[in-house]
Structures are given as structure tokens and as C-alpha cells.
Design an enzyme around this catalytic site. Structure first.
Site, PDB file in Angstrom:
ATOM      1  N   GLY A  18       0.786  -1.048  -0.326  1.00 37.36           N
ATOM      2  CA  GLY A  18       0.112   0.225   0.052  1.00 37.36           C
ATOM      3  C   GLY A  18       0.809   1.098  -0.065  1.00 37.36           C
ATOM      4  O   GLY A  18       2.025   1.122  -0.515  1.00 37.36           O
ATOM      5  N   SER A  37      -2.817  -6.045  -5.380  1.00 35.74           N
ATOM      6  CA  SER A  37      -1.570  -5.166  -5.393  1.00 35.74           C
ATOM      7  C   SER A  37      -0.549  -6.139  -6.038  1.00 35.74           C
ATOM      8  O   SER A  37       0.650  -5.679  -6.293  1.00 35.74           O
ATOM      9  CB  SER A  37      -1.244  -4.994  -4.052  1.00 35.74           C
ATOM     10  N   HIS A  47       5.023   1.487  12.861  1.00 35.13           N
ATOM     11  CA  HIS A  47       4.046   1.906  14.044  1.00 35.13           C
ATOM     12  C   HIS A  47       4.234   0.776  15.122  1.00 35.13           C
ATOM     13  O   HIS A  47       3.931  -0.356  14.682  1.00 35.13           O
ATOM     14  CB  HIS A  47       2.775   2.086  13.375  1.00 35.13           C
TER      15      HIS A  47
END
Length: 336
Positions: free
Chosen positions: A25, A52, A107
Site C-alpha cells: 500500500g 496489489s 508503527h
């Protein structure tokens, strides 16, 4: 606070590693392509049938199914949505981790809240670019980079910080500056900033301003321009020179009005609400609420998305943006 630059990082510590990036992404495409262009041995891990898959192959990156990509790798970067990482970790990553492997994130959510608990014999690190992935890619191609945060949660091999710095350099981040932090601090400040200011506070402030003008009898188009459209112009000034440049650049009328009326909108009650939001981030209540929502029927999320998309400011803005060729062109560019 120490800031690391190009001379502080050595790409050689990654060059003998087999690197898997899970996801293609916004961040996934930037990490995998930038590292490949920096000379690294990279593959992308995707589920079979992913939309993807062809995009990644067309971009020149080798693609493997998630389990195979994890089994092949020495370093696994998890760039999947927070709510899906635990399941993918348990099914595909954990069974294929070898002693001395490195598990990486952009993250800290799942490590900090212990949804993922890695074995002690692997490294755990974070490299978090402070921008969307499309900007990470674009600045790299321009010969620059965006600032990054790095953190180390487990340092089994003794060189995890060097691996994180090398990864940041491969992204182009050491051209802009890399700051060392912790998984805890990155996660909690990131969530708070999103909720209280960037995606929550500002969005609701804009909607309230729009509603107030429309209820006062002003055309919604005018309300949109004053409360939504011009926000970008002000934020750009913040970005370039902080509050000082913004106040220098606007009229004296706007500056004085901002100083004297702003605190009447964002009050001590607003700050108290921010403190409550921070408490919920720190003690894990938000994380539990969010994961429970996605493990359930997502009825609240779907309701909130519907309400947001049907707000009058969205309908007004959609019509007005059709007049703005520069906005249309930018949206088309980002979709590519």
C-alpha cells in the site's frame, strides 16, 4: 536529542539480508521500492489474489505469498493495517521466525499493546517515516527524504539500532534526519495526535464552523471555502514556519481575531477532553475499543463513515472541487 544523518548509517549491514515487506500500500510500496533502489535484496509478501500483486510485479519487485515471504526472509517489515497484524503474525510470521531474524514495524501499536509478543531470540525494531508513503517515494526519487523515527524493542543480535538506521538510510530518511524514540512514545503520541488534533479535532472544528455559518444564513459554498478550503493555506504556513510565520503572513485583522477568539473555541474544557483522550491511549482503552470494533461487526465504524460521507460539507465540497482542476489533477496523480 540526537539526530542521525547519512554519515551515521551504513547500508552494508542490510546488504547481506533477505528483506520481506508485507503489504504494497502507501507505505509498503515506498519501503520496498526505495530499499530495492538502494541495493537491497527485497521481496513483497502478499496474500494470494491480492489486487496489489500485479502492481508490485510491474514495479519490478519480486512477490511471494505471505508465508513463503516470511520463511525466506531475515528481516520482515510489517506494513499491514494495525487490526490485521496479529492474525498475520500468528498464522504466517511466528511459525517462520528463525533465531537472529529481525521483525520490523513502521508503527508501534501491536508491539506496545502486546498484541504481538515476539520470541526473545529475534530483534524487534521500528522505522517510522513521518509522512505518507507516496511522499516517502517521491522525495527519494528527487534525491531527498523525509524525517524518520527509529526505535528498538529487542536487540538480540546487538546491532538492531544499526539495522534500523540502515533501513532509514535506504528509505532516504537520513538525508532529512532520523530521531531515536521508543515504541511506547511513538505509539502514544501518534494516536493522541491523530485523535485530538489531526484527524479528529481539526475535522470536527471544520464541520462545526461550516455548520455555524450555514445555520447563520450564509451559502454553504462560502462556508466551505472559509472553513475547509482555506485550511490548507494556513496549514502550509504552519508547516513552513510554525505559528509565527502564519501570523506574520495573514492580515493584522486575522492575527488579532485569532489571538482573542481562538481560546474561546478551544477552551480549558477542550484541553481536559484531550487529557482524557491521552489517558485512554496510555492505558490501552482505545486500543481495546478499536480492536474489538474490528473483531466484531464494525457497525459503529460503518455508521461513522456513513455519517461523515453524508455531511453537508462533503456534498458541498465534492461539487466545488470539480471546478478545481489542480485538485483533480493531484488526485489522479496520487491514485497512480
Amino acid at each position: 536529542m540526537k539526530v542521525y544523518y547519512d554519515n551515521d548509517a551504513n547500508l552494508d549491514v542490510l546488504k547481506d539480508k533477505k528483506i520481506t515487506v508485507l503489504g504494497f500500500g502507501s507505505q509498503g510500496h515506498a519501503h520496498s521500492l526505495n530499499l530495492k533502489n538502494s541495493g537491497m535484496n527485497v521481496c513483497v509478501g502478499l496474500r494470494k489474489g491480492s489486487s496489489s500483486w500485479k502492481k508490485a510485479e510491474s514495479a519490478g519487485v519480486e512477490v511471494k505469498e505471505v508465508k513463503d515471504a516470511c520463511k525466506w526472509a531475515d528481516v520482515i517489515m510489517v506494513l499491514l493495517p494495525d487490526q490485521y497484524q496479529k492474525a498475520v503474525y500468528e498464522e504466517s510470521i511466528a511459525p517462520n521466525l528463525k533465531e537472529g531474524d529481525t521483525l520490523a514495524f513502521a508503527h508501534g501499536f501491536n508491539i506496545h499493546y502486546k498484541s504481538i509478543v515476539a520470541p526473545e531470540n529475534v530483534n524487534v525494531m521500528m522505522i517510522a517515516p513521518k509522512s505518507p508513503g507516496h511522499l516517502v517515494r517521491r522525495t527519494f526519487l528527487e534525491g531527498n527524504g523525509v524525517p524518520c523515527l527509529i526505535a528498538v524493542s529487542q536487540d538480540y543480535t546487538g546491532n538492531t539500532k544499526e539495522l534500523a538506521l540502515a533501513w532509514a538510510k535506504g528509505l532516504g530518511g537520513t538525508k532529512a534526519g532520523v530521531i531515536e524514540t521508543t515504541f511506547k512514545d511513538e505509539t502514544e503520541t501518534d494516536l493522541f495526535g491523530e485523535q485530538a488534533v489531526l484527524c479528529g479535532g481539526v475535522a470536527d472544528l471544520i464541520k462545526c464552523g461550516f455548520e455555524t455559518l450555514v445555520e447563520g444564513g450564509y451559502p454553504p459554498e462560502l462556508a466551505y471555502f472559509e472553513c475547509m478550503h482555506e485550511m490548507k493555506l494556513i496549514v502550509d504556513l504552519f508547516y513552513e514556519g510554525g505559528l509565527t510565520k502564519m501570523n506574520y503572513s495573514v492580515s493584522d485583522t486575522a492575527e488579532y481575531g485569532g489571538y482573542t477568539r481562538g481560546p474561546r473555541v478551544v477552551t480549558s474544557a477542550s484541553k481536559a477532553a484531550m487529557r482524557e483522550i491521552l489517558d485512554e491511549v496510555q492505558d490501552g482503552r482505545f486500543a481495546k475499543e478499536f480492536i474489538d470494533e474490528y473483531n466484531g461487526d464494525q457497525s459503529n465504524m460503518n455508521k461513522l463513515r456513513k455519517e461523515n460521507s453524508e455531511h453537508p460539507i462533503e456534498k458541498t465540497g465534492s461539487k466545488l472541487r470539480e471546478m478545481m482542476s489542480w485538485v483533480i489533477n493531484q488526485n489522479q496523480k496520487e491514485e497512480v
